[in-house]
Motif scaffolding. Sequence first.
Motif, PDB file in Angstrom:
ATOM      1  N   GLY A 127       0.816  -1.231  -0.022  1.00 47.38           N
ATOM      2  CA  GLY A 127       0.070   0.010   0.100  1.00 47.38           C
ATOM      3  C   GLY A 127       0.998   1.264   0.036  1.00 47.38           C
ATOM      4  O   GLY A 127       2.078   1.226  -0.356  1.00 47.38           O
ATOM      5  N   TRP A 128       0.340   2.237   0.533  1.00 54.35           N
ATOM      6  CA  TRP A 128       0.904   3.560   0.532  1.00 54.35           C
ATOM      7  C   TRP A 128       2.126   3.769   1.757  1.00 54.35           C
ATOM      8  O   TRP A 128       1.478   3.149   2.543  1.00 54.35           O
ATOM      9  CB  TRP A 128       0.171   4.796   0.542  1.00 54.35           C
ATOM     10  N   GLN A 129       3.209   4.242   1.271  1.00 56.94           N
ATOM     11  CA  GLN A 129       4.306   4.384   2.180  1.00 56.94           C
ATOM     12  C   GLN A 129       4.461   5.848   2.457  1.00 56.94           C
ATOM     13  O   GLN A 129       4.596   6.526   1.425  1.00 56.94           O
ATOM     14  CB  GLN A 129       5.533   3.482   2.012  1.00 56.94           C
ATOM     15  N   ARG A 130       4.967   5.978   3.640  1.00 56.55           N
ATOM     16  CA  ARG A 130       5.163   7.633   4.166  1.00 56.55           C
ATOM     17  C   ARG A 130       6.666   7.535   4.560  1.00 56.55           C
ATOM     18  O   ARG A 130       7.077   6.860   5.389  1.00 56.55           O
ATOM     19  CB  ARG A 130       4.280   8.039   5.124  1.00 56.55           C
ATOM     20  N   ILE A 131       7.538   8.532   3.626  1.00 61.94           N
ATOM     21  CA  ILE A 131       8.760   8.862   4.178  1.00 61.94           C
ATOM     22  C   ILE A 131       8.790  10.111   4.543  1.00 61.94           C
ATOM     23  O   ILE A 131       8.534  11.109   4.119  1.00 61.94           O
ATOM     24  CB  ILE A 131       9.573   8.435   2.947  1.00 61.94           C
ATOM     25  N   GLU A 132       9.428  10.337   6.023  1.00 64.04           N
ATOM     26  CA  GLU A 132       9.376  11.641   6.449  1.00 64.04           C
ATOM     27  C   GLU A 132      10.713  12.322   6.462  1.00 64.04           C
ATOM     28  O   GLU A 132      11.770  11.812   6.675  1.00 64.04           O
ATOM     29  CB  GLU A 132       9.016  11.594   7.879  1.00 64.04           C
ATOM     30  N   GLN A 133      10.709  13.715   6.054  1.00 65.22           N
ATOM     31  CA  GLN A 133      11.921  14.470   6.026  1.00 65.22           C
ATOM     32  C   GLN A 133      11.435  15.853   6.407  1.00 65.22           C
ATOM     33  O   GLN A 133      10.462  16.212   6.706  1.00 65.22           O
ATOM     34  CB  GLN A 133      12.764  14.430   4.628  1.00 65.22           C
ATOM     35  N   GLY A 134      12.378  16.892   6.203  1.00 64.45           N
ATOM     36  CA  GLY A 134      12.230  18.141   6.757  1.00 64.45           C
ATOM     37  C   GLY A 134      13.033  18.806   7.659  1.00 64.45           C
ATOM     38  O   GLY A 134      13.670  17.816   8.453  1.00 64.45           O
ATOM     39  N   ASP A 135      13.383  20.181   7.995  1.00 69.74           N
ATOM     40  CA  ASP A 135      14.279  20.442   8.825  1.00 69.74           C
ATOM     41  C   ASP A 135      14.020  20.240  10.124  1.00 69.74           C
ATOM     42  O   ASP A 135      14.695  20.524  11.068  1.00 69.74           O
ATOM     43  CB  ASP A 135      14.570  22.026   8.491  1.00 69.74           C
ATOM     44  N   ASN A 136      12.627  20.160  10.540  1.00 72.63           N
ATOM     45  CA  ASN A 136      12.375  19.732  11.859  1.00 72.63           C
ATOM     46  C   ASN A 136      12.471  18.357  12.432  1.00 72.63           C
ATOM     47  O   ASN A 136      12.292  17.715  13.483  1.00 72.63           O
ATOM     48  CB  ASN A 136      10.812  20.161  12.240  1.00 72.63           C
ATOM     49  N   ARG A 137      13.128  17.459  11.430  1.00 71.62           N
ATOM     50  CA  ARG A 137      13.385  15.917  11.916  1.00 71.62           C
ATOM     51  C   ARG A 137      14.642  15.656  11.474  1.00 71.62           C
ATOM     52  O   ARG A 137      15.546  16.641  10.785  1.00 71.62           O
ATOM     53  CB  ARG A 137      12.714  15.298  10.652  1.00 71.62           C
ATOM     54  N   PRO A 138      15.353  14.812  12.220  1.00 72.63           N
ATOM     55  CA  PRO A 138      16.670  14.582  12.379  1.00 72.63           C
ATOM     56  C   PRO A 138      17.378  14.429  10.917  1.00 72.63           C
ATOM     57  O   PRO A 138      16.362  13.641  10.067  1.00 72.63           O
ATOM     58  CB  PRO A 138      17.108  13.180  13.176  1.00 72.63           C
ATOM     59  N   TRP A 139      18.280  14.779  10.570  1.00 79.33           N
ATOM     60  CA  TRP A 139      19.164  14.477   9.151  1.00 79.33           C
ATOM     61  C   TRP A 139      19.852  13.267   9.232  1.00 79.33           C
ATOM     62  O   TRP A 139      20.248  12.721   8.101  1.00 79.33           O
ATOM     63  CB  TRP A 139      20.038  15.802   8.941  1.00 79.33           C
ATOM     64  N   ALA A 140      20.244  12.716  10.216  1.00 81.37           N
ATOM     65  CA  ALA A 140      21.179  11.613  10.426  1.00 81.37           C
ATOM     66  C   ALA A 140      20.547  10.309   9.633  1.00 81.37           C
ATOM     67  O   ALA A 140      21.323   9.459   8.903  1.00 81.37           O
ATOM     68  CB  ALA A 140      21.571  11.221  11.717  1.00 81.37           C
ATOM     69  N   GLY A 141      19.391   9.983   9.488  1.00 84.94           N
ATOM     70  CA  GLY A 141      18.544   8.916   9.117  1.00 84.94           C
ATOM     71  C   GLY A 141      18.392   9.187   7.705  1.00 84.94           C
ATOM     72  O   GLY A 141      17.506   8.063   7.018  1.00 84.94           O
ATOM     73  N   ARG A 142      18.478  10.060   7.110  1.00 86.48           N
ATOM     74  CA  ARG A 142      18.078  10.315   5.514  1.00 86.48           C
ATOM     75  C   ARG A 142      18.983   9.410   4.504  1.00 86.48           C
ATOM     76  O   ARG A 142      20.215   9.005   4.891  1.00 86.48           O
ATOM     77  CB  ARG A 142      18.269  11.727   5.112  1.00 86.48           C
ATOM     78  N   GLU A 143      18.432   8.736   3.718  1.00 92.23           N
ATOM     79  CA  GLU A 143      18.852   8.098   2.683  1.00 92.23           C
ATOM     80  C   GLU A 143      20.009   8.669   1.897  1.00 92.23           C
ATOM     81  O   GLU A 143      21.203   8.330   1.379  1.00 92.23           O
ATOM     82  CB  GLU A 143      18.112   7.593   1.348  1.00 92.23           C
ATOM     83  N   VAL A 144      19.793  10.076   1.713  1.00 93.70           N
ATOM     84  CA  VAL A 144      20.802  11.023   1.080  1.00 93.70           C
ATOM     85  C   VAL A 144      21.197  12.102   1.800  1.00 93.70           C
ATOM     86  O   VAL A 144      20.118  12.808   2.213  1.00 93.70           O
ATOM     87  CB  VAL A 144      20.215  11.429  -0.516  1.00 93.70           C
TER      88      VAL A 144
END
Length: 664
Positions: A127-144
Amino acid sequence: MTNILPHIRRFFLLWPCLLLLTWLVRPVFAVELSVELVAEQGRQPLVGKLQRYYDASNERSFDEIVQLARDGKFSSIDRNDGLGYVPGTIWLRFSVERAPDVPSSWWLEVRRPALDEVDLFRHGADGWQRIEQGDNRPWAGREVRNRNSVFVLDLAPGVSEYFVRVHTTSSSAARLTLWQPSAFASYAALDMVLVSGFATAIVVIILINLLMAAYLRERLYLIYSLNLLVFAGMMFLVEGLLHFVMMPAEPLRVEAWVSVFHPLVMLTIAFLFREIVALWESVPRIDRVYLPSVLLICGLGLLAVPLGFSDSLKPWLWKLFLVEMAINLGLAAWLSIRGNRGARFYLLAFGVLLLGGVFSILGNLGWLPDPALGPVMPLIGSLLHMVLMQMTVNDRVLAAKRAYDLAREQALAAERRATEGLNREVAQRTQALETALASEHRVAEQQRLFVRLISHEFRTPLAVIDASARSISMLPTLSDEVASRCGNISQATRRLGEMLEKCVADSRLDTDLPLEREPVAVTDLVASLRGQLLLEGVEREVLFHCPAPETVVLGDPVLLQILFGNLLSNALKYSPEESVVSVDFLHESNVLRVIVSDRGCGVPATELAHVFDKFMRGSNSAPNTGLGLGLPLAKRIAELHEGSIEIESQPGVGTRVIVVLPIA
């Protein structure tokens, strides 16, 4: 030809209006378009391929958003723009069509690092998957790892649908771009090089202006340095540069800092404008309103941060900032027409920067579309501004150098004139001084000649008087009273003779003539003085202590005789008749120490420091006992022989005079 000209004028007047109407007319119906990926293109902008829905209530679930998309509630947008500062949530929808020969790995970049929440919804096997980013969320876990929100897309063949949710307290303008990983890596490296170069240029410009402020002592360069520092700090915060380098594992959350930098930017730009155009001199009435207004607005903007009103006040601050820049440019144009050189400089150096800033602010407010060069427009404007500013700084430096050279030439000319006048004055004063010195030498020489003449002329009658007194005192029929008077006459003539000898010696010492040095046996010399005193009728006991063999010094025997004669005479004169006067000779290393001691009245402690002053006589000495020249003469004679003389005395106990002379 004459009939055609009105039509040409109408055409040039109408075509801007037509372009404006074209920009204002938006598509009424949402047209669903897919992005057809091309293998040869590493970058695929989503301009014109997006659909948007604005959720003002922030209460729509994702399922409701999907249903609204199916019902055609999303509106197509054909440009990169946002809604400005809005409290709601913006939903963006796009579709991607991948052919079999196109790579499946693509990255989605959502540009503007300061977006608080950026979520990607993609359809997967579950189904639909949600990937969260943005400056209010930690950057360390980002894929890029990038300062912007970057999502990794694994595209299946055919059409894939995606939703992007944007919620932020800053400007909602967002730019979406699809990248192939290799192309994005090259782009990110170039972007970092440009941004690093821009940061380095700002640091260099700030340092240059600080040095110029210290060298030229001008406030303009210091204020400009502060303006650049605040402007660069705000830009680096908004673009996520400082946080990306220093705290990559933490959320950005720059809203409060940006809210602080807003009024600071306005304040430094206001002070810079006032300094450049000298507003307080050009139009003082406007300055009395301009500066307090800016201070009031900036104070309210800073106060809103701790009170929690910065989010709602932020768009108003940007609008007031636009008003401030419009006022600055308008005043600069008006003052430049009136011949204000600083206003022309402001328009030249700051026009490009302010126009770029106005363009960026209008885009943040959602009043202007965000073109392809939108993200780099402030950067380009800043670089052009710094180039123009540096050229102006160089011109100011050259102008300052020219002014310095002119002032230096004028100062040198004034110094030459002053030196010539001073030389003339010095020559005149020197000539007058030489004349006065020559006159003084003549007077002193005449005085010395007079003293010598008087002493020579007085010696003969004094000798006659003394001989006569002695002859009379030897008569057998002389009465006691007459004999006493003859003794008084002899004593007075001897005393007068001693005074004449001291005056002659003092006059001789003032001539600075070289000493007539010869070997002198000091012990024999003092012994002869003792015998002479005994012959003159002084019946006193003078004890000698001479443990060392006879010591010889190289000196003037006449002056040394005066020195020790004065010391013995004082010791006998100022001590009781029944007391003993002692003379000690001590041979120490290369010097001879002669100590004359008595047990007389002594010298008061307050007068001890002045005993070697000319004509100084003790307060406890008897009247008519001397001229006050004995000790000064003794000190001068000792110094001429490269020696020294000291005196130790206690009232009622006695006095010790120590003479130190170098041994030949």
